[in-house]
Design a protein around this motif. Sequence first.
Motif, PDB file in Angstrom:
ATOM      1  N   LEU A   4      42.706 -98.386  33.321  1.00 53.03           N
ATOM      2  CA  LEU A   4      43.428 -97.866  34.477  1.00 53.03           C
ATOM      3  C   LEU A   4      44.830 -97.410  34.088  1.00 53.03           C
ATOM      4  O   LEU A   4      45.282 -96.324  34.492  1.00 53.03           O
ATOM      5  CB  LEU A   4      43.498 -98.940  35.569  1.00 53.03           C
ATOM      6  N   PHE A   5      45.527 -98.210  33.285  1.00 49.51           N
ATOM      7  CA  PHE A   5      46.873 -97.846  32.855  1.00 49.51           C
ATOM      8  C   PHE A   5      46.843 -96.607  31.955  1.00 49.51           C
ATOM      9  O   PHE A   5      47.731 -95.759  32.013  1.00 49.51           O
ATOM     10  CB  PHE A   5      47.539 -99.020  32.138  1.00 49.51           C
ATOM     11  N   SER A   6      45.796 -96.488  31.141  1.00 51.44           N
ATOM     12  CA  SER A   6      45.636 -95.316  30.284  1.00 51.44           C
ATOM     13  C   SER A   6      45.470 -94.049  31.116  1.00 51.44           C
ATOM     14  O   SER A   6      46.133 -93.034  30.869  1.00 51.44           O
ATOM     15  CB  SER A   6      44.435 -95.511  29.366  1.00 51.44           C
ATOM     16  N   TYR A   7      44.596 -94.107  32.117  1.00 57.61           N
ATOM     17  CA  TYR A   7      44.394 -92.947  32.990  1.00 57.61           C
ATOM     18  C   TYR A   7      45.644 -92.635  33.808  1.00 57.61           C
ATOM     19  O   TYR A   7      45.942 -91.471  34.088  1.00 57.61           O
ATOM     20  CB  TYR A   7      43.196 -93.158  33.908  1.00 57.61           C
ATOM     21  N   VAL A  12      50.135 -89.055  34.868  1.00 63.80           N
ATOM     22  CA  VAL A  12      51.577 -88.821  34.979  1.00 63.80           C
ATOM     23  C   VAL A  12      51.997 -87.693  34.029  1.00 63.80           C
ATOM     24  O   VAL A  12      52.817 -86.839  34.384  1.00 63.80           O
ATOM     25  CB  VAL A  12      52.362 -90.123  34.694  1.00 63.80           C
ATOM     26  N   GLY A  13      51.411 -87.658  32.850  1.00 69.00           N
ATOM     27  CA  GLY A  13      51.712 -86.593  31.898  1.00 69.00           C
ATOM     28  C   GLY A  13      51.323 -85.221  32.420  1.00 69.00           C
ATOM     29  O   GLY A  13      52.079 -84.252  32.287  1.00 69.00           O
ATOM     30  N   ILE A  14      50.177 -85.138  33.047  1.00 66.15           N
ATOM     31  CA  ILE A  14      49.738 -83.858  33.614  1.00 66.15           C
ATOM     32  C   ILE A  14      50.637 -83.450  34.771  1.00 66.15           C
ATOM     33  O   ILE A  14      50.982 -82.267  34.923  1.00 66.15           O
ATOM     34  CB  ILE A  14      48.255 -83.946  34.023  1.00 66.15           C
ATOM     35  N   VAL A  15      51.061 -84.423  35.578  1.00 71.81           N
ATOM     36  CA  VAL A  15      51.989 -84.120  36.675  1.00 71.81           C
ATOM     37  C   VAL A  15      53.316 -83.589  36.117  1.00 71.81           C
ATOM     38  O   VAL A  15      53.871 -82.613  36.630  1.00 71.81           O
ATOM     39  CB  VAL A  15      52.217 -85.366  37.559  1.00 71.81           C
ATOM     40  N   LEU A  37      61.819 -76.952  31.503  1.00 67.53           N
ATOM     41  CA  LEU A  37      60.443 -76.846  31.002  1.00 67.53           C
ATOM     42  C   LEU A  37      60.242 -77.686  29.755  1.00 67.53           C
ATOM     43  O   LEU A  37      59.237 -78.399  29.634  1.00 67.53           O
ATOM     44  CB  LEU A  37      60.116 -75.380  30.716  1.00 67.53           C
ATOM     45  N   SER A  38      61.193 -77.653  28.825  1.00 72.08           N
ATOM     46  CA  SER A  38      61.013 -78.419  27.589  1.00 72.08           C
ATOM     47  C   SER A  38      61.089 -79.923  27.837  1.00 72.08           C
ATOM     48  O   SER A  38      60.333 -80.689  27.230  1.00 72.08           O
ATOM     49  CB  SER A  38      62.035 -77.988  26.545  1.00 72.08           C
ATOM     50  N   VAL A  39      61.972 -80.357  28.728  1.00 73.75           N
ATOM     51  CA  VAL A  39      62.064 -81.795  29.027  1.00 73.75           C
ATOM     52  C   VAL A  39      60.779 -82.283  29.696  1.00 73.75           C
ATOM     53  O   VAL A  39      60.222 -83.321  29.317  1.00 73.75           O
ATOM     54  CB  VAL A  39      63.291 -82.095  29.910  1.00 73.75           C
ATOM     55  N   ALA A  40      60.299 -81.534  30.672  1.00 80.19           N
ATOM     56  CA  ALA A  40      59.081 -81.956  31.374  1.00 80.19           C
ATOM     57  C   ALA A  40      57.868 -81.929  30.451  1.00 80.19           C
ATOM     58  O   ALA A  40      57.021 -82.824  30.508  1.00 80.19           O
ATOM     59  CB  ALA A  40      58.841 -81.054  32.582  1.00 80.19           C
ATOM     60  N   ASP A  41      57.789 -80.923  29.593  1.00 81.66           N
ATOM     61  CA  ASP A  41      56.666 -80.867  28.656  1.00 81.66           C
ATOM     62  C   ASP A  41      56.718 -82.011  27.641  1.00 81.66           C
ATOM     63  O   ASP A  41      55.695 -82.585  27.288  1.00 81.66           O
ATOM     64  CB  ASP A  41      56.643 -79.530  27.918  1.00 81.66           C
ATOM     65  N   THR A  42      57.909 -82.331  27.185  1.00 81.68           N
ATOM     66  CA  THR A  42      58.051 -83.435  26.236  1.00 81.68           C
ATOM     67  C   THR A  42      57.651 -84.758  26.880  1.00 81.68           C
ATOM     68  O   THR A  42      56.871 -85.533  26.305  1.00 81.68           O
ATOM     69  CB  THR A  42      59.498 -83.522  25.730  1.00 81.68           C
ATOM     70  N   SER A  47      53.734 -89.013  27.512  1.00 75.26           N
ATOM     71  CA  SER A  47      52.983 -89.885  28.405  1.00 75.26           C
ATOM     72  C   SER A  47      51.480 -89.786  28.131  1.00 75.26           C
ATOM     73  O   SER A  47      50.771 -90.803  28.138  1.00 75.26           O
ATOM     74  CB  SER A  47      53.292 -89.522  29.852  1.00 75.26           C
ATOM     75  N   ILE A  48      51.009 -88.590  27.883  1.00 73.55           N
ATOM     76  CA  ILE A  48      49.582 -88.413  27.565  1.00 73.55           C
ATOM     77  C   ILE A  48      49.240 -89.104  26.248  1.00 73.55           C
ATOM     78  O   ILE A  48      48.202 -89.755  26.129  1.00 73.55           O
ATOM     79  CB  ILE A  48      49.233 -86.918  27.538  1.00 73.55           C
ATOM     80  N   ILE A  49      50.123 -89.006  25.272  1.00 75.69           N
ATOM     81  CA  ILE A  49      49.855 -89.659  23.984  1.00 75.69           C
ATOM     82  C   ILE A  49      49.859 -91.173  24.127  1.00 75.69           C
ATOM     83  O   ILE A  49      49.043 -91.866  23.508  1.00 75.69           O
ATOM     84  CB  ILE A  49      50.862 -89.179  22.919  1.00 75.69           C
ATOM     85  N   VAL A  50      50.764 -91.713  24.966  1.00 72.63           N
ATOM     86  CA  VAL A  50      50.746 -93.165  25.216  1.00 72.63           C
ATOM     87  C   VAL A  50      49.431 -93.562  25.883  1.00 72.63           C
ATOM     88  O   VAL A  50      48.827 -94.584  25.545  1.00 72.63           O
ATOM     89  CB  VAL A  50      51.964 -93.596  26.052  1.00 72.63           C
TER      90      VAL A  50
END
Length: 93
Positions: A4-7, A12-15, A37-42, A47-50
């Motif tokens: 659940l925490f992974s998803y 959150v990363g996609i958002v 854009l660069s801050v949000a993408d980073t 977050s996706i990698i975590v």
Amino acid sequence: MINLFSYLCIGVGIVFWFWGTLPLLGKRSLLFKLHSLSVADTLGSMSIIVGLLLKIPSQWSLLVLALLSLAIWNTVLGYVLAYCSSSGGTDGR
């Protein structure tokens, strides 16, 4: 619970990815748009990698390397953009 925490981290990363594209539609300066854009993408990518790190811990070395690369290279890119947008340290001659 870890699933659940992974998803949640991946979501959150996609958002963050989509949230970072919203300032592109505004009437602000180009540098403000690039910065947001660069801050949000980073943040979204990290977050996706975590989330992936929690999902597949057997690949921790590659995922930690990806996290470090994102943190370092996106910071360097921010400095390069700031330097290129300024006069470059010259006094206009």
